[in-house]
Design a protein around this motif. Structure first.
Motif, PDB file in Angstrom:
ATOM      1  N   LEU A 142       0.851  -1.185   0.000  1.00  0.00           N
ATOM      2  CA  LEU A 142       0.000   0.000   0.000  1.00  0.00           C
ATOM      3  C   LEU A 142       0.887   1.235   0.000  1.00  0.00           C
ATOM      4  N   CYS A 143       0.732   2.094  -1.007  1.00  0.00           N
ATOM      5  CA  CYS A 143       1.552   3.304  -1.082  1.00  0.00           C
ATOM      6  C   CYS A 143       0.753   4.533  -0.655  1.00  0.00           C
ATOM      7  N   PHE A 144       1.403   5.384   0.126  1.00  0.00           N
ATOM      8  CA  PHE A 144       0.837   6.684   0.473  1.00  0.00           C
ATOM      9  C   PHE A 144       1.280   7.701  -0.574  1.00  0.00           C
ATOM     10  N   LEU A 145       0.367   8.588  -0.955  1.00  0.00           N
ATOM     11  CA  LEU A 145       0.681   9.643  -1.911  1.00  0.00           C
ATOM     12  C   LEU A 145       1.330  10.801  -1.166  1.00  0.00           C
ATOM     13  N   ARG A 146       2.576  11.095  -1.514  1.00  0.00           N
ATOM     14  CA  ARG A 146       3.343  12.048  -0.713  1.00  0.00           C
ATOM     15  C   ARG A 146       2.938  13.497  -0.963  1.00  0.00           C
ATOM     16  N   HIS A 147       2.190  13.771  -2.036  1.00  0.00           N
ATOM     17  CA  HIS A 147       1.735  15.148  -2.227  1.00  0.00           C
ATOM     18  C   HIS A 147       0.534  15.469  -1.326  1.00  0.00           C
ATOM     19  N   LEU A 148      -0.060  14.442  -0.709  1.00  0.00           N
ATOM     20  CA  LEU A 148      -1.098  14.645   0.295  1.00  0.00           C
ATOM     21  C   LEU A 148      -0.446  14.690   1.679  1.00  0.00           C
ATOM     22  N   ASP A 149      -1.234  15.049   2.717  1.00  0.00           N
ATOM     23  CA  ASP A 149      -0.614  15.200   4.031  1.00  0.00           C
ATOM     24  C   ASP A 149      -0.605  13.888   4.811  1.00  0.00           C
ATOM     25  N   GLU A 150       0.090  13.902   5.936  1.00  0.00           N
ATOM     26  CA  GLU A 150       0.237  12.686   6.723  1.00  0.00           C
ATOM     27  C   GLU A 150      -1.084  12.249   7.332  1.00  0.00           C
ATOM     28  N   ASP A 151      -1.967  13.189   7.636  1.00  0.00           N
ATOM     29  CA  ASP A 151      -3.277  12.802   8.164  1.00  0.00           C
ATOM     30  C   ASP A 151      -4.029  11.939   7.155  1.00  0.00           C
ATOM     31  N   ALA A 152      -3.917  12.276   5.876  1.00  0.00           N
ATOM     32  CA  ALA A 152      -4.570  11.468   4.842  1.00  0.00           C
ATOM     33  C   ALA A 152      -3.949  10.077   4.791  1.00  0.00           C
ATOM     34  N   GLY A 169       3.266  -4.545   3.094  1.00  0.00           N
ATOM     35  CA  GLY A 169       4.011  -3.373   3.510  1.00  0.00           C
ATOM     36  C   GLY A 169       3.371  -2.086   3.037  1.00  0.00           C
ATOM     37  N   VAL A 170       4.023  -0.987   3.398  1.00  0.00           N
ATOM     38  CA  VAL A 170       3.605   0.336   2.946  1.00  0.00           C
ATOM     39  C   VAL A 170       4.750   0.968   2.179  1.00  0.00           C
ATOM     40  N   GLY A 171       4.390   1.858   1.251  1.00  0.00           N
ATOM     41  CA  GLY A 171       5.373   2.569   0.463  1.00  0.00           C
ATOM     42  C   GLY A 171       5.022   4.049   0.384  1.00  0.00           C
ATOM     43  N   LEU A 172       5.859   4.785  -0.323  1.00  0.00           N
ATOM     44  CA  LEU A 172       5.684   6.236  -0.456  1.00  0.00           C
ATOM     45  C   LEU A 172       6.009   6.603  -1.893  1.00  0.00           C
ATOM     46  N   ASP A 173       5.004   7.151  -2.611  1.00  0.00           N
ATOM     47  CA  ASP A 173       5.236   7.486  -4.015  1.00  0.00           C
ATOM     48  C   ASP A 173       4.562   8.798  -4.363  1.00  0.00           C
ATOM     49  N   SER A 174       4.440   9.086  -5.640  1.00  0.00           N
ATOM     50  CA  SER A 174       3.918  10.336  -6.191  1.00  0.00           C
ATOM     51  C   SER A 174       5.015  11.406  -6.173  1.00  0.00           C
ATOM     52  N   SER A 175       4.628  12.677  -6.204  1.00  0.00           N
ATOM     53  CA  SER A 175       5.566  13.791  -6.403  1.00  0.00           C
ATOM     54  C   SER A 175       6.627  13.819  -5.308  1.00  0.00           C
ATOM     55  N   GLU A 176       7.889  13.636  -5.700  1.00  0.00           N
ATOM     56  CA  GLU A 176       8.953  13.547  -4.690  1.00  0.00           C
ATOM     57  C   GLU A 176       9.446  14.911  -4.235  1.00  0.00           C
ATOM     58  N   LEU A 177       9.748  15.796  -5.172  1.00  0.00           N
ATOM     59  CA  LEU A 177      10.333  17.079  -4.813  1.00  0.00           C
ATOM     60  C   LEU A 177       9.400  17.879  -3.909  1.00  0.00           C
ATOM     61  N   GLY A 178       9.950  18.374  -2.817  1.00  0.00           N
ATOM     62  CA  GLY A 178       9.164  19.158  -1.870  1.00  0.00           C
ATOM     63  C   GLY A 178       8.383  18.335  -0.869  1.00  0.00           C
ATOM     64  N   LYS A 183       8.266  13.852   6.221  1.00  0.00           N
ATOM     65  CA  LYS A 183       6.871  14.297   6.311  1.00  0.00           C
ATOM     66  C   LYS A 183       5.962  13.158   6.783  1.00  0.00           C
ATOM     67  N   PHE A 184       6.390  11.912   6.601  1.00  0.00           N
ATOM     68  CA  PHE A 184       5.555  10.751   6.902  1.00  0.00           C
ATOM     69  C   PHE A 184       6.140   9.888   8.013  1.00  0.00           C
ATOM     70  N   ALA A 185       6.931  10.509   8.889  1.00  0.00           N
ATOM     71  CA  ALA A 185       7.629   9.752   9.928  1.00  0.00           C
ATOM     72  C   ALA A 185       6.661   8.990  10.833  1.00  0.00           C
ATOM     73  N   ARG A 186       5.604   9.651  11.296  1.00  0.00           N
ATOM     74  CA  ARG A 186       4.713   9.028  12.283  1.00  0.00           C
ATOM     75  C   ARG A 186       3.913   7.883  11.673  1.00  0.00           C
ATOM     76  N   VAL A 187       3.439   8.050  10.448  1.00  0.00           N
ATOM     77  CA  VAL A 187       2.616   6.990   9.855  1.00  0.00           C
ATOM     78  C   VAL A 187       3.469   5.780   9.493  1.00  0.00           C
ATOM     79  N   PHE A 188       4.721   6.002   9.114  1.00  0.00           N
ATOM     80  CA  PHE A 188       5.596   4.862   8.852  1.00  0.00           C
ATOM     81  C   PHE A 188       5.930   4.124  10.150  1.00  0.00           C
ATOM     82  N   HIS A 189       6.091   4.874  11.227  1.00  0.00           N
ATOM     83  CA  HIS A 189       6.304   4.232  12.525  1.00  0.00           C
ATOM     84  C   HIS A 189       5.085   3.395  12.903  1.00  0.00           C
ATOM     85  N   ALA A 190       3.900   3.935  12.676  1.00  0.00           N
ATOM     86  CA  ALA A 190       2.674   3.199  12.982  1.00  0.00           C
ATOM     87  C   ALA A 190       2.567   1.941  12.132  1.00  0.00           C
TER      88      ALA A 190
END
Length: 345
Positions: A142-152, A169-178, A183-190
């Motif tokens: 399951l990938c989280f979209l990094r252009h959205l916020d951590e609450d999402a 597992g979980v992943g992190l994709d979409s727009s990388e720059l910025g 930004k996703f430290a807490r959700v990855f820990h969870a």
């Protein structure tokens, strides 16, 4: 440059391999896009398959993402996701692929009003059918979209709870720059607390610092892409010492202008520096080729040897989220294949 020799192409064709960096939505071929749009009565801003293919000319990641999200609108039912998955698995099996770890982007679909269940159940049914009929195993990430916020991202992890026993597992994709990994430290820990593996796109367009963050803040088990890590000698040494798997995507890198020329692709250097790269197709419908096409293209452009290609294939299994017994079986199959191919002109 010329095509790889017929013998090397045949070697690649039969080489057992796994794919660790495949966005299943990115395997949506133009023909499928039109088929799904027709059966779901979705209007597309394209008049033909050829017009879609003409639109697949990108100069940066965001250009690709814009059309990627447009295409995803045609995916509306469990059957759509099932059919999408099976089409990919058939191509993988034809490429001597034995295992895949699929990325999917639930937020792309839940933000359009689809329940999480639609994508998850459709893909899981395709995964079961592929193992049953093709002998291809798979895992779902399951990938989280990094252009959205951590609450999402937290909301998505919550929605996924009934399926977490079937998600690896979980992943992190979409727009990388910025959008740094931190930004996703807490959700990855969870996610880690729930026993999920963790991977993240880092060092594709983003700087080496993003790779450091993925390692030290997200505590990832794999780095997706990682090309720009080579700009930092200390980081390169860290990745080598840790035996960290990098899921590298040659044709994607060329299409998105991460590298100007495949002849200058960093894969040979990664191997020479003791890193653990793998070859993958990323979003093959958009970037011009599935798994074997990536092997052939980078072998042609950089002169990778059979030994190097076999090492990349072994890396794909030792870097997968498989148990030791399954990994050993796959590596033994590669060794036997290479031994059987040795001495052939």
């Amino acid at each position: 440059m010329s095509e790889p020799s017929e013998d090397l192409s045949a070697f690649i064709a039969g080489l057992p391999k796994a794919e660790l960096h495949i966005h299943i939505e990115g395997s949506l071929e133009p023909e499928q896009m039109f088929e799904f749009a027709r059966r779901n009565r979705v209007d597309l801003p394209f008049a033909s398959v050829e017009e879609i293919r003409q639109a697949y000319r990108f100069t940066r990641l965001q250009d690709f993402l814009d059309i990627y999200y447009e295409g995803a609108r045609v995916l509306l039912t469990e059957q759509d996701f099932h059919d999408l998955g099976m089409a990919y698995f058939r191509r993988l099996a034809a490429d001597s692929g034995r295992h895949a770890e699929l990325f999917f982007d639930p937020q792309t679909h839940t933000d359009r009003g689809l329940p999480f269940q639609v994508a998850a159940d459709g893909l899981l049914s395709a995964m079961a059918q592929a193992e049953r009929e093709l002998g291809v195993t798979s895992k779902l990430i399951l990938c989280f979209l990094r252009h959205l916020d951590e609450d999402a991202a937290f909301a998505t992890l919550k929605a996924a709870e009934p399926w977490l026993d079937r998600i690896a597992g979980v992943g992190l994709d979409s727009s990388e720059l910025g959008h740094p990994p931190s930004k996703f430290a807490r959700v990855f820990h969870a996610a880690g607390e729930r026993g999920l593996k963790r991977v993240a796109h880092a060092g594709e367009e983003g700087p080496p610092q993003y790779v450091w963050e993925a390692l030290d803040i997200l505590r990832v088990d794999r780095i997706d892409h990682g090309n720009r890590a080579l700009e930092d000698p200390a980081l390169t040494a860290r990745l080598a010492a840790d035996g960290m798997t990098l899921t590298v995507c040659p044709l994607s890198n060329q299409k998105l202008c991460v590298v100007d020329d495949l002849a200058a692709h960093p894969l040979p250097l990664m191997l020479a520096l003791g890193l653990k790269p793998t070859i993958n197709s990323d979003d093959p419908a958009y970037f011009g080729g599935y798994l074997n096409a990536n092997y052939r293209a980078v072998a042609e452009a950089t002169g990778l040897s059979r030994e190097a290609l076999a090492t990349l294939a072994r890396n794909s299994f030792t870097g997968a989220f498989l148990d030791e017994a399954a990994t050993a079986r796959h590596v033994a199959e590669i060794d036997a294949y290479v031994a059987g191919s040795s001495g052939k002109a």
